[in-house]
Design an enzyme around this catalytic site. Structure first.
Site, mmCIF file in Angstrom:
data_model
loop_
_atom_site.group_PDB
_atom_site.id
_atom_site.type_symbol
_atom_site.label_atom_id
_atom_site.label_comp_id
_atom_site.label_asym_id
_atom_site.label_seq_id
_atom_site.Cartn_x
_atom_site.Cartn_y
_atom_site.Cartn_z
ATOM 1 N N PHE A 1 -10.887 -7.111 14.599
ATOM 2 C CA PHE A 1 -9.868 -7.619 13.672
ATOM 3 C C PHE A 1 -9.544 -6.556 12.623
ATOM 4 C CE2 PHE A 1 -8.788 -9.930 9.692
ATOM 5 C CZ PHE A 1 -7.549 -10.387 10.111
ATOM 6 N N GLN A 2 -8.282 -6.250 12.475
ATOM 7 C CA GLN A 2 -7.779 -5.243 11.530
ATOM 8 C C GLN A 2 -8.367 -3.863 11.776
ATOM 9 O OE1 GLN A 2 -7.985 -6.993 7.529
ATOM 10 N NE2 GLN A 2 -5.935 -7.821 7.904
ATOM 11 N N MET B 1 24.447 8.157 0.547
ATOM 12 C CA MET B 1 24.420 9.465 1.202
ATOM 13 C C MET B 1 24.792 9.345 2.681
ATOM 14 S SD MET B 1 24.195 12.587 0.781
ATOM 15 C CE MET B 1 23.254 13.331 -0.543
ATOM 16 N N LYS C 1 -17.265 -0.473 7.097
ATOM 17 C CA LYS C 1 -17.812 -1.478 6.182
ATOM 18 C C LYS C 1 -19.329 -1.340 6.058
ATOM 19 C CE LYS C 1 -17.075 -6.276 4.936
ATOM 20 N NZ LYS C 1 -16.347 -7.508 5.226
ATOM 21 N N GLU D 1 0.815 -1.226 0.000
ATOM 22 C CA GLU D 1 0.000 0.000 0.000
ATOM 23 C C GLU D 1 0.844 1.269 0.000
ATOM 24 O OE1 GLU D 1 -0.454 -2.645 1.869
ATOM 25 O OE2 GLU D 1 -2.539 -3.314 1.707
HETATM 26 C C1 LIG Z 1 12.845 5.314 4.294
HETATM 27 C C2 LIG Z 1 14.177 5.943 4.567
HETATM 28 N N1 LIG Z 1 15.034 5.347 5.427
HETATM 29 C C3 LIG Z 1 16.253 5.905 5.663
HETATM 30 C C4 LIG Z 1 16.612 7.069 5.067
HETATM 31 C C5 LIG Z 1 17.981 7.701 5.347
HETATM 32 N N2 LIG Z 1 18.772 7.767 4.144
HETATM 33 C C6 LIG Z 1 18.886 8.879 3.387
HETATM 34 S S1 LIG Z 1 19.813 8.687 2.032
HETATM 35 C C7 LIG Z 1 20.142 7.086 2.434
HETATM 36 C C8 LIG Z 1 21.015 6.235 1.561
HETATM 37 C C9 LIG Z 1 20.391 5.934 0.251
HETATM 38 O O1 LIG Z 1 21.163 4.927 -0.359
HETATM 39 P P1 LIG Z 1 20.852 4.504 -1.841
HETATM 40 O O2 LIG Z 1 19.403 4.264 -2.035
HETATM 41 O O3 LIG Z 1 21.745 3.383 -2.216
HETATM 42 O O4 LIG Z 1 21.192 5.820 -2.679
HETATM 43 P P2 LIG Z 1 22.593 6.607 -2.788
HETATM 44 O O5 LIG Z 1 22.668 7.595 -1.675
HETATM 45 O O6 LIG Z 1 23.691 5.591 -2.705
HETATM 46 O O7 LIG Z 1 22.525 7.279 -4.112
HETATM 47 C C10 LIG Z 1 19.501 6.724 3.629
HETATM 48 C C11 LIG Z 1 19.615 5.410 4.271
HETATM 49 C C12 LIG Z 1 15.671 7.654 4.206
HETATM 50 N N3 LIG Z 1 15.903 8.824 3.582
HETATM 51 N N4 LIG Z 1 14.479 7.068 3.962
#
Ligand SMILES: Cc1ncc(C[n+]2csc(CCOP(=O)(O)OP(=O)(O)O)c2C)c(N)n1
Length: 568
Positions: free
Chosen positions: A111-112, A472, A161, A49
């Site tokens: 439920f749910q 990042m 529902k 979802e």
């Molecule tokens: C749902 C979620 N969890 C954690 C983060 C923290 N976060 C920001 S950038 C990043 C790394 C992203 O890695 P990747 O998808 O491999 O992309 P890259 O930075 O290597 O281009 C993370 C873990 C986030 N932004 N969103």
């Protein structure tokens, strides 16, 4: 005319002009799904979802129309939470419809049963718990109105529902949204006059262009405003595309990973004109040292944004295009040659951004990939990015000349956004060439939506920028945690085989010379295909303003930089 609540849901959606919804069924929403078969609605069955909400969001961002997501109660509804928060932070108009347990069971831990209106109260623009068939049409009509008007945002309608099963008289006209109880406040003419004086007197003004330009369809008047007054523009991430990147007054992106000359211009400005942006901490850096000599004019449709993060000299509340239509005729034609020449001279720094100046060590850089994608698609694609380094490289190296061609999660920074949002964007703009630019981390968050792509025969091109890290976060660890790479090295499945398992063509590229042929092959293929770009693993995004630092305290790409013979 008597109808069931379930039928009224679709009756309303069809009359609101909805033709496609993104959803996933379950017990509490089953009456609505059954009634759906009686209506000319295309239902896209998602795999989670969260995907439905991002698809609705991508649909909304690509088209400006309201996107619709649908789910059952409990886990179906809670799976929507991330997508709703994403839409809220980026002012994206979506309506989420959830089934709820029967009204007699409410509060019994049935439920749910989840109190989803309680859960989503702070992350929706508005939400409803509907317990009677009679209330379905008024709630849905108001939901569409609220989602799309003023500052857009997500609205959730939770329908029990029994409200779906019982019948009532359906009267579309009687269900029309009531007039807004708050009277429209006319534009403050004194404030407009003060703004005009400030603009006419400014010697070093900069326009800060945000997402509001796109939402207000104000691209044209903002461009004319900038040209008439000769004021350069700096764009937020979500403002990208609102004014053509190729326009000589458009300086590029501001903020944490903005161009050095853009941030310098902002810091040295004597007037900032904030157009539909919200002074997010990622664009201001340290507020105390932000644009210290600049007066500030802020135009936003949301009164709550004025003065929220940055004290302003003039705040104008209203639709950006309308406000500018009031100001522009009274504005003196600008002659700011000295300021523009100075700002352009700062672009001596542009060498840092020049693709030729990436280290020539035979490695493939993500910037190469994005640059080649931009050139090969001639800047004409709708690019949907995920969150991380690749998102910033896309913003830096893909030059968007058209509004609504960069779709990205800015405010919440939601990994997993890109793939489903791109599916939604493609449904909104079937004729557009849609590219997903996504990291190896974020792709793995929502990759089951590949199955949705196959089932729906959707054509999006997927570029995975695989650097073997949560890039990042690794960059932050490199800069600020002494390279202690806690939980950022990332193994991935064989993406080519993975795509194959879904019946999708795919290829992997690890050299610069392989980039363009792979992109061209994907473009020639009718249907989705996937390219895994295996890029330099420990590259970083430059420049970077460390979180909380002053905007001018940028970390630059280390030199010396070696020129390559590559023709860019
Ligand atoms: C749902 C979620 N969890 C954690 C983060 C923290 N976060 C920001 S950038 C990043 C790394 C992203 O890695 P990747 O998808 O491999 O992309 P890259 O930075 O290597 O281009 C993370 C873990 C986030 N932004 N969103």
């Amino acid at each position: 005319m008597k109808k069931s609540g379930a039928h009224i849901i679709w009756e309303c959606l069809v009359r609101e002009g909805v033709s496609t919804v993104f959803g996933y069924p379950g017990g509490a929403i089953l009456p609505a799904y059954d009634a759906m078969l009686d209506y000319p609605i295309h239902h896209v069955l998602v795999r989670h979802e969260q995907g439905a909400t991002h698809m609705a969001d991508g649909y909304a961002r690509a088209s400006g129309r309201v996107g619709v997501a649908i789910a059952t109660s409990g886990p179906g509804a809670t799976n929507m939470v991330t997508g709703i928060a994403t839409a809220m932070m980026d002012s994206s108009p979506i309506v989420c419809i959830t089934g709820q347990v029967g009204s007699r069971l409410l509060g019994s831990d049935g439920f749910q049963e989840t109190d989803i209106t309680g859960v989503t109260l702070p992350i929706t623009k508005h939400n409803y718990l509907v317990k009677r068939a009679e209330d379905v049409a008024p709630a849905l009509r108001e939901a569409f109105h609220i989602a799309a008007t003023g500052r857009p945002g997500p609205v959730l309608v939770d329908i029990t529902k029994d409200a779906q099963q019982s019948t009532c008289e359906f009267d579309w006209d009687a269900a029309a949204p009531r007039p807004h109880p708050r009277p429209e406040r006319p534009l403050d003419t004194d404030a407009i006059a003060r703004a005009i004086d400030l603009i006419n007197a400014a010697e070093r003004p900069v326009i800060l262009g945000g997402h509001g330009i796109l939402l207000s369809n104000a691209s044209d008047i903002v461009r004319r405003f900038a040209e008439h007054a000769q004021i350069p523009l700096a764009m937020t991430l979500l403002g990208i595309g609102a004014v053509p990147a190729s326009h000589p007054l458009n300086l590029g992106m501001m903020g944490m990973h903005g161009e050095a000359w853009v941030n310098t211009a902002i810091q040295e400005a004597d007037l900032l004109l904030a157009f539909g942006m919200r002074f997010d901490d990622r664009v201001t850096g340290n507020i105390k040292t932000y644009a210290p000599n600049a007066r500030k004019i802020h135009i936003d449709i949301d009164r709550a944004e004025i003065g929220k993060n940055v004290a302003v000299d003039v705040g104008l509340v209203g639709d950006l295009a309308e406000v500018l239509r009031r100001i522009l005729p009274e504005l003196a034609a600008g002659n700011r040659r000295r300021w523009l020449d100075y700002v352009n001279s700062l672009k001596g720094d542009a060498a840092v951004r020049d693709i030729k100046n990436l280290p020539d060590d035979g490695h493939l850089y993500a910037a190469h990939v994005v640059h080649d994608l931009w050139r090969t698609t001639r800047g004409g694609a709708v690019v949907v990015t995920d969150v991380g380094q690749h998102q910033m490289w896309e913003a830096q190296y893909y030059h968007h000349d058209e509004p609504r061609t960069l779709i990205t999660s800015g405010g919440l920074g939601t990994m997993g956004f890109a793939l489903p949002a791109a599916i939604g964007a493609k449904f909104a703009r079937p004729d557009a060439e849609v590219w997903v630019v996504v990291g190896d981390g974020g792709f793995q968050m929502t990759m089951p939506e590949l199955a949705t792509i196959v089932q729906e025969n959707v054509d999006v091109k997927i570029a995975i920028i695989n650097n073997g890290y949560l890039g990042m976060v690794r960059q932050w660890q490199e800069f600020f945690y002494e390279r202690r790479y806690a939980a950022t090295p990332l193994t991935s499945p064989d993406f080519v085989k993975l795509a194959d398992a879904f019946g999708l063509p795919a290829t992997a590229v690890s050299t610069r010379t392989g980039v363009v042929p792979a992109i061209e092959q994907a473009r020639d293929h009718k249907g989705t295909s996937l390219i895994e770009f295996r890029v330099e693993q420990e590259d970083s995004v430059y420049p970077m303003v460390p979180a909380g630092a002053s905007l001018h305290a940028m970390i630059r790409r280390p030199s010396p930089l070696v020129e390559t013979a590559e023709d860019a």
